[in-house]
Design a protein around this motif. Structure first.
Motif, mmCIF file in Angstrom:
data_model
loop_
_atom_site.group_PDB
_atom_site.id
_atom_site.type_symbol
_atom_site.label_atom_id
_atom_site.label_comp_id
_atom_site.label_asym_id
_atom_site.label_seq_id
_atom_site.Cartn_x
_atom_site.Cartn_y
_atom_site.Cartn_z
ATOM 1 N N ASN A 9 51.913 -27.137 -80.557
ATOM 2 C CA ASN A 9 52.859 -27.712 -80.507
ATOM 3 C C ASN A 9 53.777 -28.076 -79.108
ATOM 4 O OD1 ASN A 9 53.165 -26.146 -83.391
ATOM 5 N ND2 ASN A 9 52.382 -24.600 -82.221
ATOM 6 N N ASN A 10 53.140 -28.146 -78.177
ATOM 7 C CA ASN A 10 53.665 -28.530 -77.476
ATOM 8 C C ASN A 10 53.915 -29.981 -76.979
ATOM 9 O OD1 ASN A 10 50.903 -29.409 -76.625
ATOM 10 N ND2 ASN A 10 51.274 -28.148 -74.665
ATOM 11 N N LEU A 11 53.257 -31.159 -77.899
ATOM 12 C CA LEU A 11 53.509 -32.680 -78.332
ATOM 13 C C LEU A 11 55.090 -32.605 -77.852
ATOM 14 C CD1 LEU A 11 52.104 -35.289 -78.421
ATOM 15 C CD2 LEU A 11 52.564 -34.667 -80.944
ATOM 16 N N PRO A 12 56.331 -32.070 -78.225
ATOM 17 C CA PRO A 12 57.528 -32.826 -78.439
ATOM 18 C C PRO A 12 57.971 -32.398 -76.846
ATOM 19 C CG PRO A 12 57.474 -31.292 -80.473
ATOM 20 C CD PRO A 12 56.026 -31.262 -79.535
ATOM 21 N N LEU A 13 57.467 -31.150 -75.881
ATOM 22 C CA LEU A 13 58.201 -30.938 -74.414
ATOM 23 C C LEU A 13 57.318 -32.299 -73.837
ATOM 24 C CD1 LEU A 13 58.807 -29.240 -72.849
ATOM 25 C CD2 LEU A 13 56.700 -28.280 -72.887
ATOM 26 N N SER A 14 56.129 -32.550 -74.251
ATOM 27 C CA SER A 14 55.156 -33.553 -73.526
ATOM 28 C C SER A 14 55.641 -34.922 -73.354
ATOM 29 C CB SER A 14 53.821 -33.346 -73.115
ATOM 30 O OG SER A 14 53.478 -32.366 -73.871
ATOM 31 N N LYS A 15 56.078 -34.798 -74.917
ATOM 32 C CA LYS A 15 56.958 -36.677 -75.388
ATOM 33 C C LYS A 15 58.452 -35.986 -74.254
ATOM 34 C CE LYS A 15 58.837 -38.540 -78.869
ATOM 35 N NZ LYS A 15 58.921 -39.126 -80.529
ATOM 36 N N PHE A 16 59.122 -35.109 -74.363
ATOM 37 C CA PHE A 16 60.357 -35.221 -73.284
ATOM 38 C C PHE A 16 60.649 -35.406 -71.950
ATOM 39 C CE2 PHE A 16 63.952 -32.936 -71.942
ATOM 40 C CZ PHE A 16 64.915 -33.944 -72.441
ATOM 41 N N GLU A 17 59.220 -34.478 -71.786
ATOM 42 C CA GLU A 17 59.340 -34.664 -70.243
ATOM 43 C C GLU A 17 59.117 -35.877 -69.360
ATOM 44 O OE1 GLU A 17 56.898 -30.877 -68.702
ATOM 45 O OE2 GLU A 17 58.292 -29.869 -69.023
ATOM 46 N N SER A 18 57.691 -36.533 -70.625
ATOM 47 C CA SER A 18 57.492 -38.157 -70.070
ATOM 48 C C SER A 18 58.715 -39.066 -69.751
ATOM 49 C CB SER A 18 56.445 -38.709 -70.752
ATOM 50 O OG SER A 18 56.040 -39.474 -70.781
ATOM 51 N N MET A 19 59.694 -38.844 -71.006
ATOM 52 C CA MET A 19 60.837 -39.476 -71.188
ATOM 53 C C MET A 19 61.411 -39.650 -70.074
ATOM 54 S SD MET A 19 63.866 -39.081 -74.802
ATOM 55 C CE MET A 19 64.607 -37.586 -74.334
ATOM 56 N N LEU A 20 62.262 -38.432 -69.138
ATOM 57 C CA LEU A 20 62.773 -38.065 -68.304
ATOM 58 C C LEU A 20 62.136 -38.484 -66.992
ATOM 59 C CD1 LEU A 20 63.346 -34.359 -68.624
ATOM 60 C CD2 LEU A 20 64.495 -36.056 -68.850
ATOM 61 N N LYS A 21 61.203 -38.627 -67.250
ATOM 62 C CA LYS A 21 60.261 -39.546 -65.986
ATOM 63 C C LYS A 21 60.431 -41.141 -65.884
ATOM 64 C CE LYS A 21 56.760 -36.022 -64.982
ATOM 65 N NZ LYS A 21 55.447 -35.684 -65.453
ATOM 66 N N THR A 22 60.056 -41.862 -67.375
ATOM 67 C CA THR A 22 60.124 -42.276 -67.593
ATOM 68 C C THR A 22 61.316 -43.580 -67.537
ATOM 69 O OG1 THR A 22 59.863 -42.823 -69.946
ATOM 70 C CG2 THR A 22 57.957 -42.858 -68.070
ATOM 71 N N ASN A 23 62.396 -42.895 -68.310
ATOM 72 C CA ASN A 23 64.116 -42.772 -68.092
ATOM 73 C C ASN A 23 63.971 -43.666 -69.812
ATOM 74 O OD1 ASN A 23 65.375 -42.184 -66.474
ATOM 75 N ND2 ASN A 23 65.195 -43.487 -65.452
ATOM 76 N N HIS A 24 63.208 -43.883 -70.547
ATOM 77 C CA HIS A 24 63.149 -44.986 -71.784
ATOM 78 C C HIS A 24 63.251 -43.518 -73.013
ATOM 79 C CE1 HIS A 24 60.991 -48.212 -70.124
ATOM 80 N NE2 HIS A 24 59.968 -48.206 -69.753
ATOM 81 N N VAL A 25 64.588 -44.492 -73.588
ATOM 82 C CA VAL A 25 65.040 -42.830 -74.683
ATOM 83 C C VAL A 25 64.151 -42.941 -76.190
ATOM 84 C CG1 VAL A 25 67.053 -42.546 -75.827
ATOM 85 C CG2 VAL A 25 67.195 -43.201 -72.994
ATOM 86 N N GLU A 32 63.120 -30.069 -82.974
ATOM 87 C CA GLU A 32 62.200 -30.467 -81.457
ATOM 88 C C GLU A 32 63.285 -30.598 -80.582
ATOM 89 O OE1 GLU A 32 59.057 -33.492 -83.532
ATOM 90 O OE2 GLU A 32 61.046 -34.333 -82.474
ATOM 91 N N PHE A 33 64.915 -30.543 -80.291
ATOM 92 C CA PHE A 33 65.152 -30.715 -79.479
ATOM 93 C C PHE A 33 66.026 -29.092 -79.242
ATOM 94 C CE2 PHE A 33 67.313 -34.559 -79.220
ATOM 95 C CZ PHE A 33 67.071 -35.167 -77.786
ATOM 96 N N GLU A 34 65.978 -28.368 -80.372
ATOM 97 C CA GLU A 34 66.150 -27.124 -80.238
ATOM 98 C C GLU A 34 65.169 -25.798 -79.493
ATOM 99 O OE1 GLU A 34 67.448 -24.958 -84.140
ATOM 100 O OE2 GLU A 34 68.345 -27.431 -84.394
ATOM 101 N N ASN A 35 63.891 -26.434 -79.691
ATOM 102 C CA ASN A 35 62.549 -25.438 -79.102
ATOM 103 C C ASN A 35 62.679 -26.784 -78.043
ATOM 104 O OD1 ASN A 35 61.719 -25.041 -81.793
ATOM 105 N ND2 ASN A 35 60.559 -26.365 -82.544
ATOM 106 N N ILE A 36 62.412 -27.362 -78.096
ATOM 107 C CA ILE A 36 62.820 -27.957 -76.179
ATOM 108 C C ILE A 36 63.554 -27.019 -75.946
ATOM 109 C CG2 ILE A 36 62.771 -29.505 -74.360
ATOM 110 C CD1 ILE A 36 61.960 -31.541 -76.619
ATOM 111 N N ILE A 37 64.897 -26.500 -75.860
ATOM 112 C CA ILE A 37 65.550 -26.568 -75.044
ATOM 113 C C ILE A 37 66.168 -24.553 -75.302
ATOM 114 C CG2 ILE A 37 68.475 -25.304 -75.940
ATOM 115 C CD1 ILE A 37 68.773 -28.213 -76.833
ATOM 116 N N HIS A 38 65.484 -23.917 -75.870
ATOM 117 C CA HIS A 38 65.184 -22.832 -76.458
ATOM 118 C C HIS A 38 63.279 -22.372 -75.763
ATOM 119 C CE1 HIS A 38 64.219 -18.366 -77.612
ATOM 120 N NE2 HIS A 38 62.940 -19.279 -77.736
ATOM 121 N N HIS A 39 62.986 -23.597 -74.977
ATOM 122 C CA HIS A 39 61.569 -23.158 -74.355
ATOM 123 C C HIS A 39 62.734 -22.717 -72.770
ATOM 124 C CE1 HIS A 39 57.648 -24.352 -72.163
ATOM 125 N NE2 HIS A 39 58.364 -24.514 -71.657
ATOM 126 N N TYR A 40 62.676 -24.117 -72.697
ATOM 127 C CA TYR A 40 63.866 -24.671 -71.006
ATOM 128 C C TYR A 40 64.174 -22.621 -70.378
ATOM 129 C CZ TYR A 40 62.033 -28.917 -70.884
ATOM 130 O OH TYR A 40 61.133 -30.072 -70.413
#
Length: 462
Positions: A9-25, A32-40
């Protein structure tokens, strides 16, 4: 959905954090965004939550849930005006969304407008079938208002829906206890246990109610049932130990306290109680060993230092008692009980100056008990500090006006300084308030008691 590091279930989170590092949107759906925000937010990572909200709203501009997360962050940052403005916009778009009302109530609560928050939450109840969280929120708002009867009703409603909502159960019992309703709490808990007979928390709370009422046999039975329901329940062993002490079953109490030490990290409370039990059993070596362990485990626990000091005091080993009370004072110089013990021990050692210093410190810390004023003043008399003693007793009179013990002492002091008028004034006051304390003059001021004027005044009162 909360992400876990142990599943996919943490695949979207890993994908999001990878995106932050690479600046590729990359694209994420709104859930998925809701789950990511809720996690943070759960992790307290507000900055990352804000980034996820911004990117989420860039991709899903109309998402009300993502904008509600934005409101939540505003509230966390105490930006209540911005939060309120955004909520009003969302309400006009979706007036039946209960989460909007919950956030509105949260803002009102932060403003200490608890009754308005309750009114909003009650409106939210009409919009959802998921009522447990709302009942709990309403109960908490009533607690803020010190309306314990109303709070109790709503926490009970939580338990009607979910018998395993132990947070609500604790809050129900808190309300009963605050209202002094131990008997009513027992009745409620027994009804609750009929529905949920293996609830260790309810048995534990039932035992505490019986203990508060002094019904130790029933308390013991309740704690036994708590342990049967969960044999690793540390709190039940500790409470059972307390009951066994009340029943003078010290060896059984030690056994239960010892079990608690094996189940969890050692607690200073359990170590202290074991020491006390051994002292009751006249096993001094083990008693003092556990007192040592208590202060080692928690040097800030005053009860530990007090226990070890009083232990040596009882043994008339005043040097050791003084050693340990000095150690305690070095750790906490503002503890009134420490200073009182310090003074009493120094008195027994005939160290009058140190004893007087201790009583003075006790008074400076706000302990204005009559005995403290009397003890300090009598030491000043013994030390020949007449003016300081007078000042001490006159201060005490401000707290204890018309007190004969203080008046006789002031009379003796003034007569000994040949201030006859003041001495006569205070002696007459002492006789008027309570002539039975006249012996103070003879005991503390034998030379004064032999004076003709003093004898005459005392004789007149008889």
């Amino acid at each position: 959905m909360e992400f876990s590091h142990n599943d996919n279930n943490n695949l979207p989170l890993s994908k999001f954090e990878s995106m932050l590092k690479t600046n590729h949107v990359l694209f994420f759906d709104s859930e998925e965004f809701e789950n990511i925000i809720h996690h943070y937010l759960n992790q307290g990572k507000i900055a990352l939550a804000k980034k996820a909200i911004k990117l989420g709203l860039d991709q899903h501009t109309t998402s009300i849930n993502l904008r509600l997360f934005k409101v939540e962050v505003y509230v966390l940052e105490d930006k209540l005006i911005e939060a309120d403005t955004l909520l009003n916009e969302l309400h006009s778009l979706d007036p039946t969304n209960e989460e909007i009302y919950i956030q509105k109530a949260n803002i009102l609560s932060k403003k200490d407008e608890h009754q308005q928050a309750i009114d909003v939450l009650k409106r939210a109840l009409e919009l959802t079938d998921d009522v447990v969280d709302l009942y709990s929120l309403i109960g908490m708002e009533y607690l803020f208002l010190d309306q314990f009867e109303e709070a109790k009703v709503y926490f009970m409603k939580c338990l009607e829906v979910d018998l395993e909502d132990y947070s609500a159960l604790y809050n129900v019992i808190y309300c009963f206890e605050f209202l002094g309703q131990n008997e009513e709490a027992i009745t409620y808990l027994n009804i609750f246990l009929d529905k949920n007979p293996y609830c260790e928390v309810a048995w534990h709370q039932l035992g505490k109610q019986y203990y508060a009422l002094g019904n130790y046999k029933k308390a013991l039975a309740a704690f036994d049932f708590a342990i049967i329901s969960d044999d690793s329940f540390v709190g039940a062993y500790l409470e059972k130990g307390k009951v066994l002490e009340k029943l003078n079953r010290y060896e059984d109490a030690i056994e239960n306290y010892s079990i608690s030490l094996k189940l969890d990290e050692p607690t200073s409370f359990a170590l202290l109680r074991i020491g006390s039990c051994y002292e009751q059993l006249k096993n001094d070596s083990l008693a003092v060993q556990y007192y040592y362990r208590t202060v080692h485990e928690d040097p800030l626990l005053d009860k530990g230092w007090i226990a070890i000091t009083k232990y040596y005091n009882r043994k008339k080993n005043y040097q050791k008692a003084l050693y340990y009370i000095n150690k305690a004072i070095n750790i906490d110089t503002e503890n009134v009980i420490y200073w009182k013990l310090y003074s009493q021990i120094n008195q027994r050692l005939n160290l009058y100056e140190e004893a007087e210093r201790g009583f003075k410190k006790t008074l400076e810390l706000g302990n204005y008990e009559l005995n403290t004023w009397l003890s300090r003043g009598d030491l000043l008399i013994k030390l020949g500090e007449s003016q300081a003693a007078i000042y001490n007793f006159e201060q005490a009179l401000e707290f204890y006006p018309e007190n004969a013990e203080l008046e006789y002492r002031l009379a003796g002091l003034y007569f000994s300084l040949n201030e006859i008028d003041k001495g006569t004034f205070h002696l007459k006051n002492g006789i008027r308030y309570n002539e039975d304390y006249a012996f103070i003059i003879e005991e503390l001021f034998p030379e004064v008691s032999n004076r003709i004027l003093v004898k005459k005044l005392l004789k007149t009162s008889l």
